[in-house]
Design a protein around this motif. Structure first.
Motif, PDB file in Angstrom:
ATOM      1  N   SER A   1       4.637  -6.217  13.614  1.00  0.00           N
ATOM      2  CA  SER A   1       4.152  -5.206  12.900  1.00  0.00           C
ATOM      3  C   SER A   1       3.694  -5.654  11.384  1.00  0.00           C
ATOM      4  CB  SER A   1       4.681  -4.110  12.631  1.00  0.00           C
ATOM      5  OG  SER A   1       5.855  -4.179  11.937  1.00  0.00           O
ATOM      6  N   GLY A   2       4.411  -6.813  10.922  1.00  0.00           N
ATOM      7  CA  GLY A   2       4.373  -7.315   9.644  1.00  0.00           C
ATOM      8  C   GLY A   2       3.724  -8.389   9.536  1.00  0.00           C
ATOM      9  N   GLY A   3       3.130  -8.820   8.082  1.00  0.00           N
ATOM     10  CA  GLY A   3       2.198  -9.804   7.789  1.00  0.00           C
ATOM     11  C   GLY A   3       2.456  -9.974   6.294  1.00  0.00           C
ATOM     12  N   ALA A   4       2.065 -11.415   5.979  1.00  0.00           N
ATOM     13  CA  ALA A   4       2.126 -11.581   4.333  1.00  0.00           C
ATOM     14  C   ALA A   4       0.842 -12.481   4.086  1.00  0.00           C
ATOM     15  CB  ALA A   4       3.359 -12.325   3.885  1.00  0.00           C
ATOM     16  N   ILE A   5      -0.102 -12.106   2.705  1.00  0.00           N
ATOM     17  CA  ILE A   5      -0.914 -13.075   2.501  1.00  0.00           C
ATOM     18  C   ILE A   5      -0.770 -13.603   1.124  1.00  0.00           C
ATOM     19  CG2 ILE A   5      -3.578 -12.878   2.084  1.00  0.00           C
ATOM     20  CD1 ILE A   5      -3.581 -10.564   4.023  1.00  0.00           C
TER      21      ILE A   5
END
Length: 487
Positions: A314-318
């Motif tokens: 469910s997680g992400g980083a940009i």
């Protein structure tokens, strides 16, 4: 010639994939326009796509339901979420929509459980499986939960003293589990897990401390593999050893009726990820049934404890690439506007890899690079992908911003990184966005936390203003106002 980044991806992987798609040279994740997300909220940022939590829970439930029907398995299945993977309220709220149970690992987890009960998210029918080495306050909190009527709280015994400690604080009878101290994979520095009780000692332990204890009923055997559920000889060998313990224990302990196969499923770490979840579930159920039939005992109810599998995808980083440094004739460093050590600590601590893709400029030509974080630590970098042993990204162009996304980062990274606290070199926590969908499928974004400010970190470090100084300033201002009034 095929020299664009999109060509590289198409030549290397099957693309698009279920969660990733490309539209107008821009990356979409579960129908979310990531470039639009950056336009609205900026970068660096972290996001949590809440619907994926429910998606994965229900996928697992369907696999077990199908396997139970195929093998005519007479037990029942309980899905437990390991809170240690992510304790955030929005995570628990989403997970608990799906009729699941909870596994705890330390003292404050019980406070979270009690909060969830007060708000109606769980009730006395919800299983609370209490794992971990239990210090005094953890014992007290477990006892309080059971004494207040939560009989489906099952403390899993980790050492020989815990039964007596629990008995001293729990009023009346209570159920327990026993954790097996499994043998670790050969590559580990030690042979046996520090947690639980050894295979050979479990039946003697039951006979010595539990069998004739009228206050305690053994309900569960807990089996945990540190490397998780994987299709290799090590896993199947340990499972068979566990089943031998279960059947031996069941013959002398009629109340034993549940097997907790702790250790989670792997999650997608590259576009080349390939894991047959349905086969693994089917074979686990099949082996449990066969072992029990051979020994003439009833099959157990099956509990699983999925943490990373529940929340990881469910997680992400940009991040934004700020600058490129050519350090020698072969190495180009793309410097991001954050830190890997602080925002994705597993990349530094255990060399973990996540799915990494640019979110824009897919039609640009590509180059091999290293990714560097902002801290002054030489270990703050990300330099290889498991599938190609290198990082390839669209070529750096100072006039064309490049944004890079890391995906499936939802488990452990915030708690290991110390969310809301001090970060290495005082790099602030990024802004965090929650993403959900309404009943019509429209995407809804909510700002969960702003990026940390300098005053947040300075206050933790003890640099806040002294109250006396503030009072003196107010007095001086009052005196100045009186003087002005007199004039």
């Amino acid at each position: 010639m095929n020299t664009k980044y999109i060509d590289l991806i198409n030549q290397t992987f099957d693309f698009p994939q279920s969660e990733f798609a490309l539209e107008n040279n821009k990356l979409f994740f579960h129908d979310i326009d990531l470039n639009k997300l950056v336009e609205v909220y900026g970068a660096p940022l972290k996001f949590t796509y809440l619907p994926q939590i429910s998606n994965n829970i229900n996928r697992a439930k369907k696999w077990f339901e199908k396997a139970f029907l195929k093998h005519n398995y007479k037990g029942y299945y309980n899905y437990c979420y390991c809170t240690k993977s992510s304790h955030f309220k929005h995570i628990l709220d989403e997970a608990l929509k799906n009729d699941i149970h909870i596994e705890t690992s330390s003292t404050f987890d019980i406070d979270i459980v009690e909060n969830l009960k007060k708000t109606g998210k769980i009730n006395n029918e919800t299983y609370i499986i209490c794992n971990g080495f239990k210090r005094e306050q953890y014992i007290t909190n477990i006892a309080r939960l059971i004494n207040n009527g939560h009989q489906n709280c099952i403390p899993v015994i980790d050492n020989y003293e815990e039964i007596n400690l629990l008995s001293n604080e729990i009023n009346g009878n209570f159920d327990i589990g026993i954790r097996i101290a499994s043998e670790e994979e050969p590559k580990f520095e030690f042979y046996t897990s520090r947690l639980g009780i050894g295979y050979k000692n479990i039946v003697p332990f039951y006979n010595r401390q539990i069998k004739d204890n009228p206050q305690v009923k053994l309900k569960m055997l807990h089996f945990f593999i540190n490397t998780g559920i994987r299709d290799n000889a090590y896993y199947w060998n340990e499972l068979l050893k566990c089943l031998k313990v279960y059947t031996s224990l069941k013959k002398v302990c009629p109340s034993l009726d549940s097997l907790n196969i702790g250790g989670g499923f792997p999650i997608k770490s590259s576009l080349a990820f390939d894991f047959d979840y349905e086969y693994m579930v089917d074979e686990i159920v099949n082996q449990i049934k066969q072992a029990c039939e051979e020994e003439g005992v009833d099959v157990p109810n099956i509990f699983t404890e999925f943490g990373s599998f529940t929340v990881g995808e469910s997680g992400g980083a940009i991040y934004e690439v700020l600058y490129q440094k050519q350090q020698n004739d072969r190495e180009k460093w793309n410097m991001i506007n954050s830190s890997f050590i602080t925002t994705l600590p597993d990349t530094w601590a255990i060399n973990k890899r996540f799915v990494m893709l640019p979110i824009n400029r897919w039609n640009s030509s590509y180059e091999r690079v290293l990714l560097g974080g902002l801290t002054c630590d030489s270990d703050d970098y990300y330099n290889s992908e498991q599938h190609i042993n290198a990082i390839y990204l669209p070529k750096y162009d100072k006039d064309k911003p490049l944004y890079v996304g890391f995906f499936n980062t939802g488990a452990y990274q915030e708690t290991i990184g110390g969310f809301g606290g001090l970060q290495h070199c005082l790099i602030p926590n990024p802004k965090h966005i929650l993403i959900d969908k309404d009943e019509q499928g429209n995407i809804i974004t909510t700002l969960f936390k702003e990026q940390q400010k300098s005053e947040d970190l300075l206050e933790i470090l003890g640099y806040k203003k002294e109250p006396l100084v503030e009072e003196n300033i107010e007095i001086l201002e009052t005196e100045n106002n009186l003087q002005l009034a007199d004039k």
